[in-house]
Design an enzyme around this catalytic site. Structure first.
Site, PDB file in Angstrom:
ATOM      1  N   ARG A 237       0.864  -1.175   0.000  1.00 25.52           N
ATOM      2  CA  ARG A 237       0.000   0.000   0.000  1.00 25.52           C
ATOM      3  C   ARG A 237       0.900   1.223   0.000  1.00 25.52           C
ATOM      4  NH1 ARG A 237      -3.560  -2.743  -1.500  1.00 25.52           N
ATOM      5  NH2 ARG A 237      -5.532  -3.259  -0.491  1.00 25.52           N
ATOM      6  N   GLU A 266      -4.222   7.941  -4.730  1.00 22.28           N
ATOM      7  CA  GLU A 266      -4.578   7.216  -5.954  1.00 22.28           C
ATOM      8  C   GLU A 266      -5.887   7.768  -6.512  1.00 22.28           C
ATOM      9  OE1 GLU A 266      -4.525   2.981  -5.291  1.00 22.28           O
ATOM     10  OE2 GLU A 266      -2.444   2.997  -4.634  1.00 22.28           O
ATOM     11  N   HIS A 285      -1.747   0.601  -9.714  1.00 24.11           N
ATOM     12  CA  HIS A 285      -2.381  -0.344  -8.777  1.00 24.11           C
ATOM     13  C   HIS A 285      -3.042  -1.516  -9.529  1.00 24.11           C
ATOM     14  CE1 HIS A 285      -4.186  -0.660  -4.488  1.00 24.11           C
ATOM     15  NE2 HIS A 285      -3.922  -1.855  -4.995  1.00 24.11           N
TER      16      HIS A 285
HETATM   17  P1  NAP Z   1      -0.726 -11.354   4.342  1.00 27.30           P
HETATM   18  O1  NAP Z   1      -0.586 -12.780   3.960  1.00 27.30           O
HETATM   19  O2  NAP Z   1      -1.595 -10.989   5.474  1.00 27.30           O
HETATM   20  O3  NAP Z   1       0.744 -10.747   4.534  1.00 27.30           O
HETATM   21  C1  NAP Z   1       0.984  -9.533   5.159  1.00 27.30           C
HETATM   22  C2  NAP Z   1       2.308  -9.624   5.856  1.00 27.30           C
HETATM   23  O4  NAP Z   1       2.591  -8.365   6.472  1.00 27.30           O
HETATM   24  C3  NAP Z   1       2.313 -10.673   6.970  1.00 27.30           C
HETATM   25  O5  NAP Z   1       3.417 -11.529   6.775  1.00 27.30           O
HETATM   26  C4  NAP Z   1       2.499  -9.857   8.240  1.00 27.30           C
HETATM   27  O6  NAP Z   1       3.337 -10.487   9.182  1.00 27.30           O
HETATM   28  C5  NAP Z   1       3.213  -8.634   7.716  1.00 27.30           C
HETATM   29  N1  NAP Z   1       3.028  -7.530   8.644  1.00 27.30           N
HETATM   30  C6  NAP Z   1       1.856  -6.950   9.045  1.00 27.30           C
HETATM   31  N2  NAP Z   1       2.126  -5.989   9.942  1.00 27.30           N
HETATM   32  C7  NAP Z   1       3.460  -5.974  10.111  1.00 27.30           C
HETATM   33  C8  NAP Z   1       4.339  -5.210  10.919  1.00 27.30           C
HETATM   34  N3  NAP Z   1       3.876  -4.281  11.740  1.00 27.30           N
HETATM   35  N4  NAP Z   1       5.670  -5.453  10.835  1.00 27.30           N
HETATM   36  C9  NAP Z   1       6.140  -6.410  10.014  1.00 27.30           C
HETATM   37  N5  NAP Z   1       5.365  -7.166   9.222  1.00 27.30           N
HETATM   38  C10 NAP Z   1       4.034  -6.946   9.278  1.00 27.30           C
HETATM   39  O7  NAP Z   1      -1.290 -10.522   3.110  1.00 27.30           O
HETATM   40  P2  NAP Z   1      -0.985 -10.715   1.552  1.00 27.30           P
HETATM   41  O8  NAP Z   1      -2.118 -11.447   0.919  1.00 27.30           O
HETATM   42  O9  NAP Z   1       0.414 -11.197   1.369  1.00 27.30           O
HETATM   43  O10 NAP Z   1      -1.102  -9.200   1.082  1.00 27.30           O
HETATM   44  C11 NAP Z   1      -0.235  -8.219   1.622  1.00 27.30           C
HETATM   45  C12 NAP Z   1      -0.715  -6.838   1.270  1.00 27.30           C
HETATM   46  O11 NAP Z   1      -0.518  -6.606  -0.114  1.00 27.30           O
HETATM   47  C13 NAP Z   1      -2.217  -6.626   1.460  1.00 27.30           C
HETATM   48  O12 NAP Z   1      -2.510  -6.282   2.794  1.00 27.30           O
HETATM   49  C14 NAP Z   1      -2.525  -5.504   0.506  1.00 27.30           C
HETATM   50  O13 NAP Z   1      -2.391  -4.270   1.176  1.00 27.30           O
HETATM   51  C15 NAP Z   1      -1.428  -5.612  -0.537  1.00 27.30           C
HETATM   52  N6  NAP Z   1      -1.952  -6.024  -1.842  1.00 27.30           N
HETATM   53  C16 NAP Z   1      -1.705  -5.229  -2.914  1.00 27.30           C
HETATM   54  C17 NAP Z   1      -2.187  -5.595  -4.169  1.00 27.30           C
HETATM   55  C18 NAP Z   1      -1.909  -4.744  -5.365  1.00 27.30           C
HETATM   56  O14 NAP Z   1      -2.743  -4.714  -6.259  1.00 27.30           O
HETATM   57  N7  NAP Z   1      -0.778  -4.087  -5.442  1.00 27.30           N
HETATM   58  C19 NAP Z   1      -2.941  -6.748  -4.317  1.00 27.30           C
HETATM   59  C20 NAP Z   1      -3.166  -7.549  -3.198  1.00 27.30           C
HETATM   60  C21 NAP Z   1      -2.668  -7.163  -1.953  1.00 27.30           C
HETATM   61  P3  NAP Z   1       2.840 -11.774  10.028  1.00 27.30           P
HETATM   62  O15 NAP Z   1       2.625 -12.867   9.035  1.00 27.30           O
HETATM   63  O16 NAP Z   1       3.979 -12.047  10.904  1.00 27.30           O
HETATM   64  O17 NAP Z   1       1.577 -11.370  10.710  1.00 27.30           O
END
Ligand code: NAP
Length: 326
Positions: A237, A266, A285
């Site tokens: 994000r 955005e 995005h």
């Molecule tokens: P996810 O599986 O929940 O992964 C998020 C990761 O962030 C987890 O490993 C979490 O750690 C880590 N995290 C959260 N808070 C943290 C902190 N304070 N310090 C360090 N690490 C932290 O989610 P995902 O499916 O991989 O997606 C991740 C993000 O990508 C989404 O939340 C979204 O914002 C973004 N995204 C963007 C697009 C795009 O179009 N560009 C598409 C989809 C998603 P833990 O595992 O240890 O809790």
């Protein structure tokens, strides 16, 4: 029949399924509805299917006293006040998982594009800048194979990015909220502190979710820790990075370049300072933007909402405790 508001037309025919069970009102324009427009439409809805472009906060929930279920067509949930929804007993669901590989592909597309200057090179060919044929010092980029990648947020997408890095024989460092022994075993990834990762990595990939702790976690101090030869890729994000500091870093050469899919604002304004820099590759995005993924997200968002309104557990609940305790 329960009423449902859907904040955008979705690809595929998933909404037909929703119409078969509920009284469905779909926002018909291509732009997102404003908060006032949402509030105007949701007075008597029990279900809401929204996108990441809509901020669903206390004020919106106040306007929909019968709201029982929110289904978000997204993998991130930073646009929804989850605590408030949980307090009100509203089940919230989302669509992670199905887009993981597509987003990891885009992270790699950005990484390779900025490292090998693909967008600049394309412009050279089209614009007549390619004048000398093959030249030993023309359009030099940076090696990817065998270098060090640093993944910030080893979740679904971070792990998928790391898997691809194996194919490039890279050393994989990662920083996350918690350690991931299975990823360490499978991919040989090494858990380090954020500062160490920033100092060591040739490519820093941001794949954390946005929350209070990750808001602007990459600011001036962090960018100055990176090597001048390193690149920053952000597919998480926009607000994870302090944009002003990033522009300074790119202009003044604290880092070599950036590949960005997400922005604090955005759409990114056309005349934003980022658009004037050569060492960045910018995409609008589109991390999950493949036909297959967007249709699958629609099916899951609809399935989540149908289940939630029936009082069943959705496929991807964000606050399952609402149904467990309720
Ligand atoms: P996810 O599986 O929940 O992964 C998020 C990761 O962030 C987890 O490993 C979490 O750690 C880590 N995290 C959260 N808070 C943290 C902190 N304070 N310090 C360090 N690490 C932290 O989610 P995902 O499916 O991989 O997606 C991740 C993000 O990508 C989404 O939340 C979204 O914002 C973004 N995204 C963007 C697009 C795009 O179009 N560009 C598409 C989809 C998603 P833990 O595992 O240890 O809790």
């Amino acid at each position: 029949m329960a009423r449902v508001f859907v904040t955008r037309k979705l690809p595929g025919d998933a909404l037909d399924r929703l119409r078969a069970e509920f009284d469905v009102d779909v926002w018909g324009l291509d732009r997102p509805p404003s908060k006032a427009e949402i509030i105007e439409r949701i007075g008597d809805v029990e279900g809401l299917l929204c996108l990441l472009t809509e901020r669903i906060d206390r004020e919106v929930m106040d306007a929909a006293p019968r709201l029982r279920a929110i289904s978000s067509y997204s993998a991130g949930l930073d646009h929804i006040d989850l605590e408030e929804a949980t307090r009100r007993g509203i089940i919230v669901s989302y669509t992670p998982g199905v887009l993981t590989e597509a987003v990891a592909d885009l992270a790699w597309a950005l990484l390779l594009s900025v490292a090998r200057r693909i967008v600049e090179a394309d412009r050279e060919v089209r614009g007549g800048g390619w004048r000398v044929g093959w030249h030993p010092t023309y359009m030099l980029g940076s090696n990817v194979y065998g270098r060090t990648i640093g993944i910030v947020g080893m979740g679904r997408i971070g792990t998928a990015v790391a898997r691809r890095a194996r194919g490039f024989n890279m050393r994989i460092l990662y920083y996350s909220r918690s350690r991931k022994p299975e990823v360490e075993r499978e991919l040989g990834a090494v858990f380090v502190g954020l500062d160490e990762l920033l100092k060591e990595a040739d490519y820093v990939v941001l794949s954390v979710s946005l929350n209070r702790e990750t808001y602007r976690m990459i600011g001036e101090r962090e960018l100055r820790l990176m090597k001048p030869s390193a690149y920053l890729i952000n597919i998480s994000r926009g607000a994870v990075v302090d944009t002003e500091a990033l522009v300074k870093a790119l202009k003044e050469g604290w880092i070599a370049g950036a590949g960005l899919d997400v922005y604090e604002e955005e759409p990114l304004p056309k005349d934003h300072p980022l658009t004037r820099l050569r060492n960045v590759v910018l995409t609008p995005h589109i991390g999950s933007a493949t036909r297959e993924v967007r249709e699958r997200m629609a099916e899951i968002a609809v399935e989540n909402l149908v289940r939630s309104l029936r009082g069943e557990m959705p496929l991807y609940p964000a606050n399952p405790e609402v149904l467990v305790s309720g």
